[in-house]
Enzyme design. Structure first.
Site, PDB file in Angstrom:
ATOM      1  N   ALA A  92       0.810  -1.221   0.000  1.00  0.00           N
ATOM      2  CA  ALA A  92       0.000   0.000   0.000  1.00  0.00           C
ATOM      3  C   ALA A  92       0.846   1.275   0.000  1.00  0.00           C
ATOM      4  O   ALA A  92       0.374   2.321   0.437  1.00  0.00           O
ATOM      5  CB  ALA A  92      -0.973   0.013   1.196  1.00  0.00           C
ATOM      6  N   SER A 178       0.681  -5.807  -6.132  1.00  0.00           N
ATOM      7  CA  SER A 178      -0.075  -4.784  -5.424  1.00  0.00           C
ATOM      8  C   SER A 178       0.569  -3.409  -5.638  1.00  0.00           C
ATOM      9  O   SER A 178       0.730  -2.985  -6.778  1.00  0.00           O
ATOM     10  CB  SER A 178      -0.190  -5.146  -3.937  1.00  0.00           C
ATOM     11  N   ALA A 179       0.944  -2.700  -4.556  1.00  0.00           N
ATOM     12  CA  ALA A 179       1.607  -1.411  -4.741  1.00  0.00           C
ATOM     13  C   ALA A 179       2.918  -1.578  -5.491  1.00  0.00           C
ATOM     14  O   ALA A 179       3.356  -0.662  -6.206  1.00  0.00           O
ATOM     15  CB  ALA A 179       1.851  -0.741  -3.389  1.00  0.00           C
ATOM     16  N   ASP A 306      -8.930 -10.713  -5.665  1.00  0.00           N
ATOM     17  CA  ASP A 306      -8.027  -9.691  -5.151  1.00  0.00           C
ATOM     18  C   ASP A 306      -8.740  -8.726  -4.209  1.00  0.00           C
ATOM     19  O   ASP A 306      -8.140  -8.186  -3.280  1.00  0.00           O
ATOM     20  CB  ASP A 306      -7.419  -8.898  -6.317  1.00  0.00           C
ATOM     21  N   HIS A 421      -5.866 -11.642  -2.400  1.00  0.00           N
ATOM     22  CA  HIS A 421      -4.829 -10.677  -2.751  1.00  0.00           C
ATOM     23  C   HIS A 421      -3.472 -11.177  -2.238  1.00  0.00           C
ATOM     24  O   HIS A 421      -3.352 -11.557  -1.073  1.00  0.00           O
ATOM     25  CB  HIS A 421      -5.172  -9.335  -2.114  1.00  0.00           C
TER      26      HIS A 421
END
Length: 540
Positions: A92, A178-179, A306, A421
């Site tokens: 994140a 993800s990030a 996800d 996720h």
């Protein structure tokens, strides 16, 4: 010696090398690499970058954190000219490290299995996260994107030095989740990446994801300033104060306050620290920068659920056996995701997602719909847009799409939950092979498949072609032909399908995007899966 900050350790299966040091405070993009006289005994991981803990109660890590880890396959002789895969971790933009999430003594991102089985060099890198990585004023005074510059410096270091470790500097693949996947996407879009690497893989995130870009950075910076005692009516004074503030205090000021949810809003709203359009590393809105990505082969996809873990926070009843999920809760979730469009969007989206329910919907059908909504909005639809834009802009490079849908191994979730996720990472990094006692044969099969596809792609630009055998050929995604590979332990000729969730992709990119905004604002809005208004770019 092997050049700046790099040293060969032939006796070690994997080695770690210094990337450089930075100021512990908010700094410019400049990063200084350091040399080391002699041989560095790289026997342990270095500190992660200063960040909040998972529970958001304190900080961990150090400002002296820009290090990388190199995993070199060792056989009877020293290899040369190997493909190189550089991994960017997720978290994140707030937390994480190159050696995160130890599983039975090894980091989740330990690259030994992938390096040995795929005959590639795997590199994992640290980068600044949280306030110190992404705080921005939205202009040159505090431009932000420091974490992206760290990643760029790491990739550049690898290109300059990897030949000394047996790697081919002209065949570098960057990949992330993800990030970290959004970061890979931003690296592809930046003009600074021209010629720097050759291929890219994004897993569960792209620059177009609605959580991947901060569109109102000064408002967030003022909020951070208040928390650390730097609020000033004069912005220059406020920013000067922030630049000399205690880094631990600054880091804590960027934590997520989960209590702000309390049934209101959505988790996405809490993910505030993120890259910005700075006019430099990202000179324009991501949607407009895809011509820069045309030089790279691109492989991208998502996990089938996800969005489930985020949906479980936004609508807790979906994971409860005793509670049903109501229509009002589904509409409330849609309202939180589409608030820039207003009530008309809620009614429209609800009609699209409930059309298959029937007159008396089954409770699990409603609950799975909630997970599908968040998966589509946060991950799947933005990824499909990115794939289409890449295919539209490139002539010489290839594009590949996948859906990972292996059933979850996380206990306690409902039976309908498939791939969570980040759940693909354990297979990609070979955990079923390195720790076989906690997995079954089907998990080892899947791990071999993923390592083969990913490392073949790194070698040749085609996941089906390389030294590793694969269970089924993976056709490319093109401007007018949109196949995708369904990845699980039962792969055969039926694992190739077409037009992934096209009904929902079309809804978000066409119907939703053409709806009028609920209100006018001088502030640029977050890019959503339907954020293609004003004719910025066409998928046709």
């Amino acid at each position: 010696g092997a050049g700046e900050a790099g040293w060969w350790l032939g006796a070690s299966h994997w080695s770690r090398y210094s990337l450089g040091r930075i100021s512990p405070r908010l700094s410019t993009k400049a990063i200084v690499t350091v040399s080391f006289p002699g041989i560095l005994k790289a026997t342990k991981y270095r500190d992660r970058c200063l960040q909040v803990t998972l529970l958001q109660t304190k900080t961990r890590g150090s400002a002296d954190c820009l290090y990388l880890n190199i995993f070199v396959p060792h056989g009877l002789s020293v290899s040369s000219n190997l493909p190189v895969m550089v991994y960017l971790f997720g978290g994140a933009f707030l937390l994480g490290a190159s050696n995160d999430l130890a599983i039975l003594g090894d980091s989740l991102y330990d690259g030994k299995e992938m390096a040995d089985r795929g005959d590639v060099i795997v590199v994992t890198v640290n980068y600044r996260v949280g306030t110190l990585g992404f705080l921005s004023s939205g202009d040159a005074r505090l431009p932000g994107n420091y974490g992206l510059w760290d990643q760029h410096a790491a990739i550049s270091w690898v290109r300059r030095n990897i030949r000394k470790f047996g790697g081919n500097p002209d065949n570098i693949t960057i990949f992330g989740q993800s990030a970290g996947a959004a970061s890979v996407s931003f690296q592809m879009l930046s003009p600074y990446s021209k010629g720097l690497f050759r291929r890219a893989i994004t897993q569960g995130g792209v620059a177009l994801s609605p959580w991947a870009l901060q569109t109102n950075p000064m408002a967030l910076t003022k909020k951070i300033a208040r928390k650390v005692g730097c609020w000033r009516s004069d912005e220059d004074e406020m920013l000067s104060c922030l630049k000399v503030s205690d880094p631990v205090g600054l880091t804590m000021a960027g934590k997520i306050d989960i209590m702000l949810l309390l049934g209101k809003g959505v988790v996405m709203d809490l993910l505030e620290l993120a890259p910005v359009v700075d006019g430099d590393f990202l000179p324009d809105e991501p949607m407009k920068l895809f011509p820069n990505a045309a030089q790279f082969d691109y492989l991208a996809g998502v996990n089938s659920m996800d969005g489930h873990i985020f949906a479980g926070v936004d609508v807790p009843s979906i994971n409860s056996e005793k509670a049903n999920t109501t229509e009002e809760q589904v509409k409330g979730l849609l309202g939180g995701l589409t608030k820039e469009k207003g009530n008309a969007a809620v009614a429209s989206a609800f009609g699209v997602y409930s059309v298959h329910w029937g007159s008396v919907p089954q409770p699990d059908v409603v609950k799975k719909t909630v997970a599908d909504i968040e998966t589509d909005f946060l991950f799947l639809v933005p990824t499909q847009i990115a794939l289409q834009l890449h295919a539209n802009n490139t002539n010489a490079c290839r594009t590949y799409s996948y859906l990972f849908n292996m059933k979850t191994r996380i206990p306690g979730f409902p039976r309908w939950v498939e791939a969570e996720h980040a759940e693909e990472l354990q297979y990609l990094f070979g955990k079923p092979l390195s720790t076989p006692l906690v997995y079954f044969p089907r998990h080892r099969d899947l791990s071999r498949y993923m390592i083969a596809y990913w490392t073949n792609f790194a070698k040749t630009g085609d996941p089906s072609k390389g030294d590793s055998k694969v269970p089924v050929p993976w056709p490319p995604f093109t401007r007018n032909h949109q196949p995708y590979l369904i990845i699980n332990h039962r792969m055969n000729k039926y694992s190739v399908s077409y037009d992934l969730r096209s009904y929902y992709v079309d809804y978000w990119t066409r119907t939703y995007s053409q709806m009028s905004a609920a209100h006018t604002s001088e502030e640029p809005q977050k890019l959503t899966p339907g954020g293609m208004e004003d004719g910025n770019e066409s998928l046709d």
